[in-house]
Design a protein around this motif. Structure first.
Motif, PDB file in Angstrom:
ATOM      1  N   LEU A 150       0.826  -1.201   0.000  1.00  0.00           N
ATOM      2  CA  LEU A 150       0.000   0.000   0.000  1.00  0.00           C
ATOM      3  C   LEU A 150       0.867   1.260   0.000  1.00  0.00           C
ATOM      4  O   LEU A 150       0.597   2.216  -0.738  1.00  0.00           O
ATOM      5  N   ARG A 154       1.452   4.239  -2.900  1.00  0.00           N
ATOM      6  CA  ARG A 154       1.404   5.675  -2.603  1.00  0.00           C
ATOM      7  C   ARG A 154       2.659   6.377  -3.137  1.00  0.00           C
ATOM      8  O   ARG A 154       2.563   7.485  -3.702  1.00  0.00           O
ATOM      9  N   TRP A 160      -2.595   9.277  -2.209  1.00  0.00           N
ATOM     10  CA  TRP A 160      -3.449   8.186  -1.756  1.00  0.00           C
ATOM     11  C   TRP A 160      -4.671   8.115  -2.656  1.00  0.00           C
ATOM     12  O   TRP A 160      -5.212   9.143  -3.065  1.00  0.00           O
ATOM     13  N   SER A 161      -5.108   6.906  -2.966  1.00  0.00           N
ATOM     14  CA  SER A 161      -6.285   6.760  -3.823  1.00  0.00           C
ATOM     15  C   SER A 161      -7.017   5.472  -3.461  1.00  0.00           C
ATOM     16  O   SER A 161      -6.427   4.530  -2.929  1.00  0.00           O
ATOM     17  N   TRP A 162      -8.315   5.451  -3.795  1.00  0.00           N
ATOM     18  CA  TRP A 162      -9.099   4.240  -3.562  1.00  0.00           C
ATOM     19  C   TRP A 162      -8.614   3.112  -4.457  1.00  0.00           C
ATOM     20  O   TRP A 162      -8.632   1.946  -4.072  1.00  0.00           O
ATOM     21  N   ALA A 163      -8.161   3.455  -5.668  1.00  0.00           N
ATOM     22  CA  ALA A 163      -7.637   2.430  -6.580  1.00  0.00           C
ATOM     23  C   ALA A 163      -6.418   1.746  -5.966  1.00  0.00           C
ATOM     24  O   ALA A 163      -6.275   0.514  -6.037  1.00  0.00           O
ATOM     25  N   PHE A 165      -5.799   1.526  -2.799  1.00  0.00           N
ATOM     26  CA  PHE A 165      -6.271   0.730  -1.673  1.00  0.00           C
ATOM     27  C   PHE A 165      -6.796  -0.621  -2.148  1.00  0.00           C
ATOM     28  O   PHE A 165      -6.456  -1.669  -1.583  1.00  0.00           O
ATOM     29  N   TRP A 166      -7.618  -0.610  -3.197  1.00  0.00           N
ATOM     30  CA  TRP A 166      -8.180  -1.861  -3.698  1.00  0.00           C
ATOM     31  C   TRP A 166      -7.110  -2.772  -4.284  1.00  0.00           C
ATOM     32  O   TRP A 166      -7.222  -3.998  -4.230  1.00  0.00           O
ATOM     33  N   ARG A 167      -6.062  -2.179  -4.857  1.00  0.00           N
ATOM     34  CA  ARG A 167      -4.971  -3.006  -5.373  1.00  0.00           C
ATOM     35  C   ARG A 167      -4.256  -3.765  -4.257  1.00  0.00           C
ATOM     36  O   ARG A 167      -3.690  -4.838  -4.480  1.00  0.00           O
ATOM     37  N   VAL A 169      -5.753  -4.786  -1.402  1.00  0.00           N
ATOM     38  CA  VAL A 169      -6.677  -5.645  -0.645  1.00  0.00           C
ATOM     39  C   VAL A 169      -6.335  -7.132  -0.770  1.00  0.00           C
ATOM     40  O   VAL A 169      -6.316  -7.855   0.242  1.00  0.00           O
TER      41      VAL A 169
END
Length: 222
Positions: A150, A154, A160-163, A165-167, A169
């Motif tokens: 994560l 960054r 920071w991005s939701w994309a 974050f999902w990568r 997970v």
């Protein structure tokens, strides 16, 4: 599983000890030389992978070389090479750094076409996850790579991005799965002795962290 599989392969090839008929006094050695050669090769691969990952993250070449050399020569890391039983550290590190390298690689190939990036990214991402799974199979503590992924995202995206974050997970998911498997297995093995009280575990974790920081800054009595 990965660590013991590597020992099994070497054991089948050469056995645990050198042939005393070929090497006088060899039975006093802790393991066949092949085990130690493998340790050194794995350690060298780790140093090279660290260099590659740092370069992918935009670190200047002299700094990256110094960091990789510092890793290779630091007594704490050398101890894992000398002690064959610590093969798990070397194997988990190889696949951990490989996973990070593959995670970062597509984002550094800005010169390629959009079509190439879309087609290739998913496969490189899958291989990165597979490498992370192998790191976990060598040593469960490799799950710390999940937050590192994560943070790496960054650094590469510079935000920071939701994309991002999902990568990350799936890495957290694999790490949590291995944590649950390890916890269940250790609970099964630990039935023969008194378990550590829950209230004491955070203090043990802090003490362990302080111990490793001290060993990193002042590597004595290794």
């Amino acid at each position: 599983p990965l660590t013991f599989s590597s020992f099994w392969i070497e054991h089948k090839l050469v056995g645990p000890f050198p042939d005393p008929k070929e090497v006088p006094g060899a039975m006093g050695q802790p393991a066949h030389p092949l085990f130690h050669v493998t340790q050194m090769v794995l350690h060298a691969i780790n140093a090279c992978l660290i260099l590659f990952v740092l370069r992918l993250l935009g670190i200047r070449f002299p700094t990256a070389v110094f960091t990789a050399a510092f890793f290779a020569l630091h007594p704490v890391n050398v101890a894992s090479v000398a002690w064959v039983a610590e093969r798990k550290n070397l194997l988990s590190a190889i696949f951990l750094w490989l996973a990070l390298m593959l995670f970062a690689l597509p984002r550094r190939r800005a010169d390629r076409s959009i079509a190439y990036a879309r087609e290739t990214l998913k496969w490189i991402y899958v291989v990165s996850l597979a490498a992370f799974a192998l790191a976990l199979s060598a040593k469960a503590a490799a799950l710390v790579a999940a937050p590192v992924v994560l943070i790496t995202d960054r650094l590469l995206e510079r935000r920071w991005s939701w994309a991002g974050f999902w990568r990350s997970v799936p890495y957290f998911g694999l790490g949590m799965l291995m944590a649950m498997i390890t916890t269940a297995r250790e609970a099964f093995i630990a039935k023969s002795w008194e378990p550590v009280e829950i209230w004491a575990r955070p203090f043990i974790a802090v003490a362990a962290l302080a111990h490793y920081v001290q060993k990193m800054l002042l590597p004595v009595n290794q």
